[in-house]
Structures are given as structure tokens and as C-alpha cells.
Motif scaffolding. Structure first.
Motif, short mmCIF file in Angstrom:
data_model
loop_
_atom_site.label_atom_id
_atom_site.label_comp_id
_atom_site.label_asym_id
_atom_site.label_seq_id
_atom_site.Cartn_x
_atom_site.Cartn_y
_atom_site.Cartn_z
N PRO A 10 4.93 7.91 -5.92
CA PRO A 10 3.97 8.54 -6.83
C PRO A 10 2.65 7.76 -6.86
N PRO A 11 1.54 8.45 -7.07
CA PRO A 11 0.26 7.75 -7.23
C PRO A 11 0.33 6.75 -8.38
N GLY A 12 -0.30 5.59 -8.20
CA GLY A 12 -0.30 4.57 -9.24
C GLY A 12 0.96 3.76 -9.30
N SER A 13 1.83 3.86 -8.26
CA SER A 13 3.08 3.10 -8.27
C SER A 13 2.79 1.61 -8.10
N ALA A 14 3.78 0.82 -8.45
CA ALA A 14 3.65 -0.63 -8.32
C ALA A 14 3.78 -1.09 -6.88
N VAL A 15 4.17 -0.19 -5.97
CA VAL A 15 4.29 -0.52 -4.55
C VAL A 15 3.24 0.26 -3.77
N SER A 16 2.94 -0.21 -2.59
CA SER A 16 1.88 0.39 -1.79
C SER A 16 2.27 1.78 -1.31
N SER A 17 1.30 2.67 -1.28
CA SER A 17 1.54 4.02 -0.78
C SER A 17 1.43 4.09 0.74
N ILE A 18 1.06 2.98 1.39
CA ILE A 18 0.96 2.95 2.84
C ILE A 18 1.66 1.70 3.38
N PHE A 19 1.95 1.71 4.65
CA PHE A 19 2.47 0.52 5.33
C PHE A 19 1.74 0.37 6.65
N GLY A 20 1.67 -0.85 7.15
CA GLY A 20 0.86 -1.15 8.31
C GLY A 20 1.57 -0.93 9.63
N PRO A 21 0.85 -1.11 10.73
CA PRO A 21 1.41 -0.88 12.06
C PRO A 21 2.25 -2.05 12.55
N GLU A 22 3.03 -1.80 13.58
CA GLU A 22 3.70 -2.85 14.33
C GLU A 22 2.85 -3.17 15.57
N LYS A 23 2.91 -4.42 16.01
CA LYS A 23 2.15 -4.84 17.19
C LYS A 23 3.04 -5.67 18.10
N ASN A 24 2.99 -5.35 19.38
CA ASN A 24 3.75 -6.09 20.37
C ASN A 24 2.77 -6.70 21.38
N TYR A 60 6.91 -5.75 11.98
CA TYR A 60 8.10 -4.90 12.12
C TYR A 60 8.34 -4.12 10.82
N GLN A 61 8.44 -2.81 10.94
CA GLN A 61 8.63 -1.94 9.79
C GLN A 61 10.12 -1.80 9.47
N THR A 62 10.47 -1.86 8.19
CA THR A 62 11.85 -1.64 7.79
C THR A 62 11.89 -0.97 6.43
N SER A 63 13.08 -0.56 6.02
CA SER A 63 13.23 0.24 4.81
C SER A 63 13.37 -0.62 3.56
N ALA A 64 12.87 -0.11 2.47
CA ALA A 64 13.05 -0.71 1.14
C ALA A 64 13.23 0.44 0.15
N PHE A 65 13.39 0.12 -1.11
CA PHE A 65 13.63 1.15 -2.12
C PHE A 65 12.77 0.86 -3.35
N TYR A 66 12.37 1.95 -4.02
CA TYR A 66 11.56 1.83 -5.22
C TYR A 66 12.04 2.88 -6.21
N THR A 67 12.21 2.46 -7.47
CA THR A 67 12.64 3.36 -8.53
C THR A 67 11.44 3.73 -9.38
N THR A 68 11.14 5.04 -9.45
CA THR A 68 9.99 5.52 -10.21
C THR A 68 10.27 5.43 -11.71
N PRO A 69 9.22 5.52 -12.53
CA PRO A 69 9.44 5.53 -13.98
C PRO A 69 10.35 6.66 -14.45
N GLN A 70 10.46 7.71 -13.65
CA GLN A 70 11.36 8.82 -13.99
C GLN A 70 12.80 8.53 -13.59
N GLY A 71 13.06 7.34 -13.03
CA GLY A 71 14.41 6.97 -12.65
C GLY A 71 14.84 7.47 -11.29
N ILE A 72 13.88 7.90 -10.45
CA ILE A 72 14.19 8.41 -9.12
C ILE A 72 14.00 7.29 -8.11
#
Length: 748
Positions: free
Chosen positions: A523-537, A567-579
Motif C-alpha cells: 500500500p502507498p505510505g507503507s513502512a517498506v519500500s514500494s520498489i526494489f533494485g536491480p541485480e548486477k553480474n 540479489y533479489q529475494t522474498s520477504a513479507f510485510y503485514t499491512t495495517p489491515q492485517g494482510i
């Protein structure tokens, strides 16, 4: 004279490498059918293949991975070419069956095809997460794994390039590329029909007709179909695919050539499945349970109380219209490649009564490439160009359950899905990419050339959508998500080539590639970034290509060292709505080094040996998944066996009257490897052997052939992927079981 199939090399080698092994030199296509160089200077990505080994030695092959036609033995990259004859002899008609055909290339067939080259790859079906290995058809980049063709037919060859291809192929080729080259129309009449049958109820057909419409126009129409029953006891793992292609070649003027292509493929199957409790699983539900690789998930898609009662499908339709226009400017060749593609994809997978996954996508892709390249025979070899691509898609990714609250849901244009407890609707995803690129090879003194190239890329991604969680009631709680990312990147290549002897070339270069960043669905205004950066080799590679003994012995080798960052990998974020929503993070780092060696030896005109050895050290330097509490720093990367080895032998029996029988067999070994990025105990596949064989009779006039093949002779159920945490037990998917069959082909 013996005809020998190319590209039937798997890999082999030693478990752990140290720094010295990093300089082991690796081959690039010792196993290829001969191909004559295309005439003229056009960087033709669809040049036709020709004959094979000759009485005086090994044949040649022309490849186009560098966007120009060149002898593979003069191409200073690590590349394996798999010919159409190889695929036909082995009964290969989809990309997942290419597993083991090239050193350090791993395929994971599932509800989509995942590819790893030298340990570089990723598992993701999300629209904002790109793949690390680029797929191209006739030189045209495919933007999504869903767009990869599900049926192979009327191909000239497949080129498997290892190492970053960022200068000429652009983004998302940090690991390498898989290039499908379809057969090109000719000015001679030709027709072919082929029918195959085998176990699991296999029935496959392929046909082609090539006609000359006038002195300057030719039309080639081809089609194919393939059906077989499920490889698993529960009926899943089946195939039901067909495709058609039409190609029109016109020499409009002596200087202007136009090649138009229209293609349609479709797939309508039950889809993949998983078998519970692969060896090493530590789940309580696996205690005392024997691994049966081809059992499948019990009750999948039925009213069984242990599973979700939803129709199981894997369905897609792909349309493509594209062209290649070449114009001779005397000093160079101007090439324009416009492309439009559309796909409609849906899959429904059920892992247990607790979890199912139902992704669907509607996607359109438009791209244009304009390039200028030097003519054949030019003392300075160069290519320069412009690229533009735009992808637009809508998606729904639903998680299913029969335990707890769920609803029935859909979005306009998508099928209705039941048992939904989490929904991720992507209303609009747009990806724009534009770049300028060039590469040049300049002779400095006799036999010594400097190579330099660069590419500047601008990317923009926009995503808007909604995620929702079903609470008891059932009540759906949703929140809007989205974001925008803009990215600018420069990739480069610099090095040299040196002709050590008449048929011995050495090379070394440093090159870079990047996999684009993306947009997190938060969601907009989340505590985590809405984007992630590239990988480089950043890759350091050195190799040698050589032939000896009057062209009868070929040895190619390459050593490499990768510094892989972001290197990009998965994480999780819980919204204020509990999602709880999934997102991607960077800051990861990996290091790979190793080498490959491929060799071919034509002992006699009728006896050929091929072997290859691959050595790979691939570890995460830093790899942390915050939401999962997972820290794999210092651990091995997935799909990265320490060593692989392949040995094959073929013999041609010359028959009375001019006919011949070609017999071929091969063995392939892979050492221990994990097939899940979490490195769960049940995802460790220990070292294993697989063996294949085929036999082909060709009539004296070459007008018809009869063949037979058997793959995975020992019925080895080696793991290709595994996943845990989606039910009471860990699940695994093996490579296909023993398959065998016969075929008849007639040419007119």
C-alpha cells in the motif's frame, strides 16, 4: 559419412573448486550439427542449418547470439547449439526436456519453466519480478516465462549461451540466454510429415510445406501437436499442445529482404503435480512414508477431504506476429525487427487441503529493434542499434484453501475461482524499456583483436492493484497496492581475441549484465519500500576454442568468475489491515566460479565420441529472508551441482544399397544439489546418473526415416524442484520418468 547430433552433451566435473579451477577453460558447442554460414552481411537470426560431419572431419555450425552470423568456433562466448535433428532423434518437443543437454544449464519444468545457468536463476511468477535467463525467439526477447513456447516444432536449432549477455541482449540476461531459431523459408519446394508414438499414450505429429510462390517469394507453413497421458499415478503431468506457424520470405528488391512470421500455440492440460515426502524430508507427516516420485498428490482436484475441490488446469494461448527486414546499404546492413505478442494464461495447482495456487495472466508485448551491422568479411566487425519494448498485463494470483474461511472470486476477463482465501489482483502493469547498444571488434595486429561494447538502458515499471484476505464470515478485506520504478543502467563488455594457431583461438573478457528491479505490491505510505533494485553480474571469463588432427578433434573450454550483487529475494510485510503481502528486497550477494570443457572426437567417419565436464562453485555470500527468519549466507545456491559429466558415443552403420543406421547413447551425471532456494532437507537431490539412447534408419534417397528413442533408461526419479510449508509434508517434482517411442518421417 556419419551424421552426428549436436548439443547432446550434459556436464560433468568435480565437486569443489578453488581459485585455480576458476581458470578452467570451457567449451562452447562441441556438439553441434554443421551449418553453412549465411551469405551476405545481414545479421540474420534465422539462418538455415545445413549438413554435419564430413569425411575429412567435424562439420561447422553458424550461430547468431551476437546478432550476426558467425562460425561457432570463432564466437568468443560459451554457447551450445542443439539442432532440430537432435531434438527429433530424442523425441524432444518441449523445453523442459532439454535438461542435461548443455553444461551448467538446469531446467525446472513446473506450472512455468524455470531456468538456471551456472547457478544464476530465480523462482518467480510475479509480473514485477523478471527472470535471470533471457528467452528469445528469432532474436526477439520474451518478456514473461508464460510466453515461452510450450511446443517445439520446425526449428533450425536452439542456442544456449552461458554468461551475461547484457551488451547485445540487454536486461534480464545475467545468467545467459536461450535462443530458439525457427526454420526459414527457402526458394525450393519441400515438405515433411512426421508421426511419433510412445508410452504414456504419446501421439505427436509434425508437418511442414515450403513453396516458392515466385522467383522472389517463398512461403513456409508448419504445424505440430503432441498429447500424452499423465506421468504421475494421479493422472497429472500430461501434455496436450498444438501450434502453427507461417513464414513468408520476400526479396522485394536486390537490396531489400522481408521475412514475416505469424505463430499460434496453445496448451490445455491437467497440469503438473507434486509427490509427497522426497528423501530427507523431516516433516512429521513424512515419518515412515516412502518417497514415490511419480505418485502425485492424492486426491488432487477431487472431492477427497484431504484436498481442495477445484478443477485442475494448465491452459494458455500465445499469438505472435513479427518480422525481420534487412536492407543492404553497401557498407553495412540495416535490420528492423518489429514484434507483437499476446498471451492468455491460467493455472490451478493444489498442494494440499491447506494450500493451492491459481495464477492467471493476460499480457501484450510490443517491441522494436533497429540495428546496423558490418558486412561479412569486413576487417572491423561491428553492430549498433536501438531497442524499444512495452509490456502491458493484467493478472490475478489467488491462494486457495479448504481449511478456514474462503470465497469464490474473479475479475473481469478471468475465470471464476473458488476456495480463495488470499487474492492479489493486478489491474494494470506496464513495463517500458528502451536502450542503445553497440559492440566492435578491431584487429590490432595479425591474429589479435580488441573487443569492446556497451549498452545504456532506461526502464520504467508501473503497477496498480489490490490485495485481499478473507476473514471468518467470510469477509474479504482489501487494500490498494502499487508503485512506480524508474531505472537507468549501463552494461559493458571489454576484452580480446587471439588466433594462437590456424584453428586455435583464445579469448578473455570482462562483461556485465543486469536483471531489472521492480515494484512491490504494498500500500502507498507503507513502512517498506514500494520498489526494489536491480541485480548486477560482473563476469570475468577466459576460454579457448580449438581443433586438431585434421579437423577430427575439437576441444573448447572456458573458465569464469562471477561477482553477483543486489540479489533479489522474498520477504513479507503485514499491512495495517492485517494482510500479509509478499515483497522483494535486495542487499543479497553471491559468488560463482568454475569452468567447462567440451570435446568431440571423430575416430572414424562412422564413429564419434563426445564428452563434457562442468565444475561449479556457487555460494551465497549474503542471503537473508527477513520475513521467514532465513539466513543462508555462506550456503550453496540452488540448482548448482558442483560437477556434472556427460559421455556419448554414436556409430553409423552403412547399409547395402546406400541406407544407414545411426545408433547413439549417452550417460549424464550430476552431483549433489538443492532444488529449492530455502535449502530444505527434502530438497537435496543427491548425485545421480541418467542415460538415453536413440536409433535412426535413413533410406538411401533420404526421403524417409524410421527412429526409436528411450530417455531416462533407469527410470530415475531425480528431483527437479521441491517446496515445503504448504501442507503437512514437503513436496517434490521429479524429472520425467522413462519414456520411449518410435517415429516415422517422410520428406517430399
Amino acid at each position: 559419412m556419419r551424421m552426428h547430433r549436436e548439443g547432446q552433451r550434459h556436464s560433468a566435473g568435480s565437486a569443489m573448486l578453488r581459485s585455480t579451477a576458476a581458470m578452467l577453460l570451457a567449451t562452447t558447442a562441441t556438439t553441434a550439427y554443421a551449418q553453412q554460414a549465411a551469405t551476405g552481411g545481414a545479421p540474420d537470426t534465422t539462418a538455415p542449418a545445413a549438413a554435419t560431419s564430413t569425411d575429412t572431419g567435424l562439420g561447422e555450425i553458424v550461430v547468431t547470439a551476437a546478432k550476426r552470423s558467425e562460425n561457432l568456433q570463432r564466437a568468443a562466448i560459451s554457447i551450445t547449439a542443439v539442432s532440430a535433428a537432435t531434438m527429433q532423434a530424442r523425441g524432444i518437443n518441449d523445453l523442459g526436456q532439454l535438461a542435461g543437454l548443455a553444461p551448467a544449464v538446469q531446467f525446472q519444468p513446473s506450472f512455468l519453466l524455470l531456468t538456471y545457468i551456472r547457478g544464476v536463476g530465480n523462482y518467480s511468477s510475479q509480473p514485477a519480478v523478471d527472470q535471470s535467463v533471457a528467452y528469445n525467439v528469432d532474436g526477439i526477447y520474451l518478456d514473461r516465462p508464460y510466453a515461452v513456447p510450450n511446443l517445439l516444432f520446425d526449428l533450425d536449432r536452439i542456442e544456449l549461451a552461458r554468461g551475461p549477455q547484457g551488451t547485445l541482449q540487454g536486461r534480464n540476461s545475467t545468467g545467459g540466454s536461450v535462443d530458439l531459431i525457427t526454420a526459414r523459408p527457402t526458394m525450393d519446394f519441400a515438405a515433411k510429415v512426421s508421426v511419433s508414438a510412445g508410452n504414456y499414450g504419446l501421439v505427436a505429429t509434425e508437418g511442414m510445406v515450403n513453396v516458392k510462390l515466385s522467383d522472389d517469394i517463398a512461403l513456409r507453413i508448419s504445424g505440430a501437436s503432441s498429447q500424452h497421458n499423465g506421468y504421475f499415478d494421479n493422472g497429472f503431468g500430461d501434455q496436450n499442445a498444438l501450434g502453427f506457424r507461417a513464414r513468408l520470405l520476400a526479396h522485394v528488391t536486390p537490396r531489400l529482404e522481408v521475412l514475416l512470421t505469424a505463430e499460434y500455440t496453445r496448451q490445455n492440460e491437467k497440469g503438473p503435480t507434486d509427490s509427497p515426502c522426497p528423501p530427507g524430508s523431516i516433516d512429521a507427516a513424512c515419518k515412515g512414508v516412502k518417497w514415490r516420485p511419480f505418485a502425485g498428490t492424492a486426491g488432487q482436484g477431487t472431492n477427497d477431504v484431504t484436498n481442495i475441490n477445484e478443477p485442475q488446469i494448465l491452459r494458455d494461448k500465445n499469438y505472435a506476429i513479427y518480422a525481420q527486414v534487412n536492407y543492404d546499404l553497401d557498407f553495412a546492413t540495416l535490420t528492423w525487427v518489429p514484434n507483437y505478442r499476446s498471451l492468455n494464461y491460467r493455472s490451478d495447482q493444489e498442494y494440499s487441503q491447506f494450500f493451492g495456487f491459481a495464477p492467471a495472466a493476460i499480457d501484450q508485448m510490443h517491441s522494436e529493434e533497429l540495428r546496423l551491422s558490418s558486412k561479412a568479411g569486413s576487417p572491423i566487425t561491428w553492430v549498433a542499434g536501438l531497442y524499444y519494448g512495452r509490456q502491458h498485463s493484467r493478472e490475478q494470483n489467488y491462494f486457495l484453501t479448504s481449511q478456514g474461511a474462503f470465497i469464490t472470486a474473479n475479475e473481469p476477463g478471468f475465470d471464476t475461482i473458488g476456495h480463495v482465501y488470499f487474492k492479489n489482483d493486478i489491474d494494470r502493469y506496464v513495463y517500458r524499456s528502451q536502450s542503445v547498444f553497440g559492440q566492435v571488434s578491431v584487429p590490432i595486429f595479425t591474429g589479435f583483436r580488441l573487443v569492446a561494447g556497451g549498452r545504456y538502458t532506461q526502464d520504467k515499471k508501473e503497477l496498480t492493484g489490490r490485495v485481499g484476505l478473507v476473514n471468518p464470515g467470510p469477509t474479504l478485506v482489501t487494500v490498494a497496492v502499487g508503485g512506480t520504478q524508474k531505472l537507468h543502467r549501463f552494461t559493458y563488455k571489454a576484452g580480446f581475441e587471439y588466433d594462437i594457431a590456424d584453428q586455435v583461438m583464445g579469448y578473455a573478457h570482462i562483461s556485465t549484465g543486469f536483471k531489472s528491479g521492480g515494484v512491490n505490491g504494498v500500500p502507498p505510505g507503507s513502512a517498506v519500500s514500494s520498489i526494489f533494485g536491480p541485480e548486477k553480474n560482473t563476469a570475468y571469463q577466459a576460454g579457448i576454442k580449438s581443433r586438431f588432427l585434421d579437423n577430427r578433434l575439437q576441444l573448447n573450454a572456458e573458465g569464469f568468475y562471477y561477482d553477483y550483487r543486489g540479489y533479489q529475494t522474498s520477504a513479507f510485510y503485514t499491512t495495517p489491515q492485517g494482510i500479509t503481502v509478499g515483497l522483494n528486497v535486495n542487499s543479497q550477494k553471491a559468488r560463482m566460479y568454475g569452468g567447462e570443457v567440451e570435446g568431440s572426437f571423430l575416430l572414424t567417419p562412422d564413429d564419434r565420441f563426445d564428452a563434457n565436464l562442468s565444475l561449479l562453485h556457487a555460494k551465497y555470500v549474503t542471503f537473508v529472508v527477513p520475513g521467514a527468519g532465513l539466513d543462508l549466507s555462506g550456503k550453496r545456491m540452488q540448482n548448482a551441482p558442483g560437477h556434472t559429466f556427460t559421455l556419448s558415443y554414436g556409430h553409423t552403420f552403412q547399409m547395402a544399397g546406400g541406407g544407414k543406421v545411426v545408433a547413439h547413447g549417452e550417460g549424464h551425471y550430476e552431483s549433489n544439489q538443492y532444488v529449492d532456494y530455502r535449502l530444505s532437507p527434502g530438497s537435496l537431490q543427491k548425485g545421480y546418473w541418467r542415460a538415453n539412447a536413440d536409433l535412426t534408419y535413413t533410406a538411401p534417397n533420404g526421403r524417409w526415416t524410421l527412429g526409436a528413442f528411450v530417455n531416462n533408461i533407469t527410470n530415475n526419479g531425480a528431483l527437479t524442484t521441491a517446496v515445503g510449508g504448504l501442507g503437512p509434508y514437503e513436496l517434490g517434482v521429479p524429472l520425467p520418468p522413462r519414456t520411449f517411442g518410435g517415429r516415422a518421417t517422410a520428406k517430399f
